[in-house]
Design a protein around this motif. Structure first.
Motif, short mmCIF file in Angstrom:
data_model
loop_
_atom_site.label_atom_id
_atom_site.label_comp_id
_atom_site.label_asym_id
_atom_site.label_seq_id
_atom_site.Cartn_x
_atom_site.Cartn_y
_atom_site.Cartn_z
N LEU A 532 0.80 -1.12 0.06
CA LEU A 532 0.05 0.04 -0.07
C LEU A 532 0.89 1.24 0.19
N PRO A 533 0.28 2.31 -0.53
CA PRO A 533 1.17 3.51 -0.40
C PRO A 533 1.40 3.78 1.04
N SER A 534 2.59 4.66 1.46
CA SER A 534 2.80 5.11 2.82
C SER A 534 1.75 5.97 3.42
N ASN A 535 1.38 6.65 2.41
CA ASN A 535 0.17 8.00 2.78
C ASN A 535 -1.12 7.35 2.48
N PRO A 536 -2.08 6.93 3.47
CA PRO A 536 -3.16 6.34 3.41
C PRO A 536 -4.40 7.17 2.52
N SER A 537 -3.83 8.41 2.33
CA SER A 537 -4.96 9.36 1.71
C SER A 537 -4.72 9.29 0.15
N VAL A 569 -8.42 8.58 4.84
CA VAL A 569 -8.27 7.57 3.81
C VAL A 569 -8.68 7.97 2.44
N GLY A 570 -7.82 7.61 1.45
CA GLY A 570 -8.20 8.03 -0.02
C GLY A 570 -9.00 6.98 -0.53
N GLN A 571 -9.52 7.25 -1.85
CA GLN A 571 -10.54 6.51 -2.68
C GLN A 571 -9.87 4.87 -2.81
N THR A 572 -10.63 4.02 -2.50
CA THR A 572 -10.33 2.69 -2.33
C THR A 572 -11.07 1.91 -3.20
N VAL A 573 -10.53 1.47 -4.64
CA VAL A 573 -11.35 0.95 -5.56
C VAL A 573 -10.88 -0.44 -5.80
N PHE A 628 -13.39 7.18 -14.90
CA PHE A 628 -13.18 7.24 -13.39
C PHE A 628 -11.54 6.82 -13.00
N ILE A 629 -11.29 5.60 -13.71
CA ILE A 629 -9.88 5.14 -13.55
C ILE A 629 -8.93 6.19 -13.94
N ASN A 630 -9.13 6.72 -14.86
CA ASN A 630 -8.14 7.85 -15.53
C ASN A 630 -7.99 8.97 -14.39
N ASP A 631 -9.11 9.38 -14.13
CA ASP A 631 -9.26 10.48 -13.09
C ASP A 631 -8.41 10.10 -11.97
N LEU A 632 -8.57 8.92 -11.37
CA LEU A 632 -7.81 8.64 -10.22
C LEU A 632 -6.35 8.38 -10.39
N LEU A 633 -6.18 8.07 -11.67
CA LEU A 633 -4.80 7.70 -11.99
C LEU A 633 -3.96 9.12 -12.10
N GLN A 634 -4.92 10.17 -12.46
CA GLN A 634 -4.34 11.44 -12.46
C GLN A 634 -4.07 12.27 -11.05
#
Ligand code: FAD
Length: 689
Positions: A532-537, A569-573, A628-634
């Motif tokens: 997981l990324p060290s930053n949970p957000s 916590v950030g978006q978790t998909v 949705f995915i592209n937005d999250l990647l960005q």
């Protein structure tokens, strides 16, 4: 001055004390069983030199076969090359685990000797665990060789190379490819081609067999060798020990190493020393009768074992009684199964792959991979011991004719006992036990992606394992996975299920000397980079159909806990897929619980492949949610894929490229590059098998 008696006594005692201190017990220790192997990994003692040139000189070798092996296949190929090189060409061969030696003196490798490198590529183009140090050394620019600082420090080194890889991974066979480049650049001379075996296409064995003949021909030329008629020579001596019985406390009855035999177990626990862990809880996750998926909670408290979310746990299996009996019967070992044997390498460089003295039964049950597909080369070797001429001819034909072997043996998914019995019912009593030990792999622990969060349950490790059971079309038998069926039996026993021997498979559930009594299983943990990324957000996107969801259960569990603790916590998909919502939807109820905690931070897309008129897989769901995915990647989301390497992971990779192309209006080539750079920067992570 006078010395009185008391003074003498005191002086003698002091003297004895000092001798005791400085010799550390060497002189008064109880003599050990001369045959006992004592290394933790159950093979011959690793004492002695890390200097490969010295080792080769001492033992009169002119050919060393190094292996970088994770699951045992590269090690097996190395042994086979060693045996063949000796039997057919009179080479004095030895195999060498890459982690057992240092490489500073490779620049002094004599020109009349040869080094083989049999290198498996692991994960994302990584070296196997035992090759890490060698890889770091050889990748220095330039490597710090002890004497030679020329442009071409390896000018004297002749080498042979074969790689084991899987074409479904991006870095296909990158270990052998890169090693070959590095060695050539350093001036070494390759003999034959650098071979590549492909597990992804299922052609590993044939690739190996096809590569080695021209390689031998090139080596014969280069070293002026002469081929001779290969006669089987055992690698190990096997002595039946009338002086010992299975009750003798120095006899291994399946204990993985000396530590386990002599003491109550002791850490540190690792790939050579498993922890016998209690299974705290086990249950079935599917609701259908004909397929099983297990959830087990493995208790590692008090062991010193730690893990972080995303790591792997290895389970050390035990063979099913049915298969142990089948092998015993086929090779005429039934009568003497509990006899004690000592084994040692006839050549001092040969390592017995398990600790002895032991019994035939324990060696076969706990240490030998007896259920795996039999190799064509092994059928050739066994031909020499066939019970009659007809069987011998048939074995030789199976060994030499790839198509015939495929039709009769590999398409039927036969293991060694089944294959040999199909040729002649046996018993094949003339087969030396050493030959079986040489021809079959060492029983390997199987890895599982840990499906719990270390933040939530640091001392309890969850696994999610689908039970392997493959009905062979037309053959009338079912191939049962070694480890998962063993776990199923443990689960049945633990839950008092009416059928304690699922599908007729029984196991020595209590383990050697009842040490696994009370539902225990040997395990160790392997740390992974799947994190997981060290930053949970930070947002994350996870793709995990079937048991590929295992690590993501851990990820989501962790994020729910972080949310509970008030962290942002950030978006978790999660993209999850299974056959039917009513049958094999893993952790169905649990996701609702996480949803309650994470609210709109958790989004789950389900793909049910057998519910609608059309099959829907995770790849389709991903495509449908391109924006949705592209937005999250960005927004700098990490992208994770877990599960089936052969189809799903590859297709997800392609679909992601297509999404990036369409959403960002770039051409496909550019999009592919974006995906590649996501991988190299750790934004795109895979845990596939
Ligand atoms: P095996 O005995 O190893 O057999 C596996 C397959 O080999 C059989 O199904 C069959 O297709 C073939 N086979 C066996 N014998 C023969 C024969 N005689 N002839 C022809 N073919 C044969 N699995 C999970 O369920 N969950 C996880 O979370 C998970 N995580 C993993 C993580 C990693 C890093 C890796 C490497 C693997 C993971 N696996 C996971 C897979 C797991 O390690 C095992 O491979 C799997 O459970 C099968 O093990 P087994 O011993 O039951 O089957």
């Amino acid at each position: 001055a006078q010395v009185d008696t008391l003074d003498i006594v005191v002086l003698v005692l002091l003297l004895l004390g000092s001798v005791a201190y400085f010799t550390k017990g060497t002189y008064w220790g109880v003599p050990k069983d001369p045959y006992a192997t004592s290394a933790l990994n159950g093979s011959a003692t690793k004492k002695g030199s890390r200097n490969i040139l010295e080792k080769m000189d001492e033992s009169g070798k002119n050919c060393v076969i190094f292996y970088g092996s994770q699951t045992g296949t590269a090690e097996d190929y190395a042994s086979r090359l060693a045996k063949e090189g000796h039997a057919r060409f009179g080479l004095n061969t030895m195999t060498a685990d890459l982690e057992d030696f240092d490489y500073e003196n490779l620049d002094q490798f004599p020109p009349d000797k040869v080094a083989f490198f049999v290198m498996a590529t692991y994960g994302e183009g990584e070296p196997t665990d035992n090759a890490v140090e060698f890889w770091e050394f050889i990748n220095q620019d330039p490597p710090s060789f002890s004497e030679n600082s020329d442009e071409k420090p390896l000018g004297n080194l002749k080498y042979v190379a074969f790689g084991l890889g899987n074409n479904t991974y991006e870095h296909y066979n990158s270990m052998v490819r890169n090693l070959d480049k590095i060695l050539t650049k350093l001036g070494a001379k390759r003999i034959g081609t650098a071979g590549e075996g492909d597990d992804g296409a299922g052609t590993m064995e044939e690739d190996f067999l096809g590569w080695k003949e021209p390689m031998w021909a090139a080596l014969v030329q280069e070293m002026g060798l002469e081929e001779r008629e290969a006669v089987y020579e055992p690698v190990f001596s096997v002595e039946e020990r009338e002086d010992l019985s299975p009750e003798t406390d120095t006899v291994y009855l399946g204990e993985p190493n000396k530590n386990h035999l002599e003491n109550s177990q002791k850490g540190p626990y690792n790939a050579h020393n498993p922890f016998i862990a209690p299974i705290a809880e086990s249950k079935e996750l599917f609701t259908v009768k004909d397929r099983n998926c297990l959830h087990c909670e493995i208790d590692v408290s008090g062991s010193g074992i730690s893990y972080t979310t995303g790591d792997h746990i290895a389970i050390w299996p035990t063979n099913a009684g049915l298969e142990v009996d089948r092998l015993m019967k086929t090779f005429g070992l039934e009568e003497k199964r509990h006899r004690v044997i000592s084994m040692k390498g006839i050549d001092p460089t040969a390592k017995v792959p398990f600790p002895t003295p032991t019994t035939y039964d324990a060696a076969i049950r706990y240490h030998m991979e007896i259920c795996a597909p039999v190799s064509r080369q092994f059928m050739s070797t066994l031909a020499a011991f066939a019970p009659n001429e007809e069987a011998k001819k048939e074995m030789a034909k199976l060994g030499s004719d790839a198509d015939y072997f495929k039709e009769k043996i590999s398409s039927q998914m036969l293991n060694v006992s089944q294959a040999v019995s199909a040729v002649h019912p046996g018993p094949w009593s003339a087969v030396p036990f050493s030959c079986l030990v040489e021809g079959l792999n060492k029983l390997q622990p199987r890895y599982y992606s840990i499906s719990s969060s270390s933040l939530v349950q640091p001392e309890k490790i969850s696994i999610t394992a689908v039970v392997e059971s493959v009905r062979v079309p037309g053959a009338g038998h079912v191939v049962k996975g070694v480890t998962t069926n063993y776990l199923l039996a443990l689960k049945q026993k633990q839950n008092g299920d009416p059928d304690p021997s699922p599908h007729g498979l029984t196991y020595e559930i209590n383990g050697p000397r009842n040490k696994y009594d009370g539902i225990h299983v040997p395990v160790h943990v392997r740390h992974s980079n799947f994190k997981l990324p060290s930053n949970p957000s930070k947002p994350i996107i996870m793709v995990g159909p079937g048991t590929g969801v295992a690590p993501f259960r851990g990820f989501v569990q962790e994020r729910a806990e972080q949310a509970k603790r008030g962290e942002e916590v950030g978006q978790t998909v999660l993209f999850y897929g299974c056959r039917r919502s009513s049958e094999d939807w893993l952790y169905k109820a649990e996701w609702d619980e996480y949803k309650k905690i994470l609210g709109d931070k958790l989004t789950i897309f389900n793909a049910f492949s057998r519910e609608g008129p059309k099959k829907v897989y995770v790849q389709h769901m991903i495509k449908e949610n391109a924006k949705f995915i592209n937005d999250l990647l960005q927004q700098k989301a990490n992208f994770y894929v877990c599960g089936d390497a052969a189809h799903m992971a590859r297709e997800v990779n392609e679909v992601l490229g297509q999404i990036i192309a369409s959403e960002r209006g770039v051409d496909e080539k550019k999009a592919e590059q974006v995906v590649k750079s996501m991988r190299s920067s750790g934004v795109y992570q895979e845990d596939v098998w």
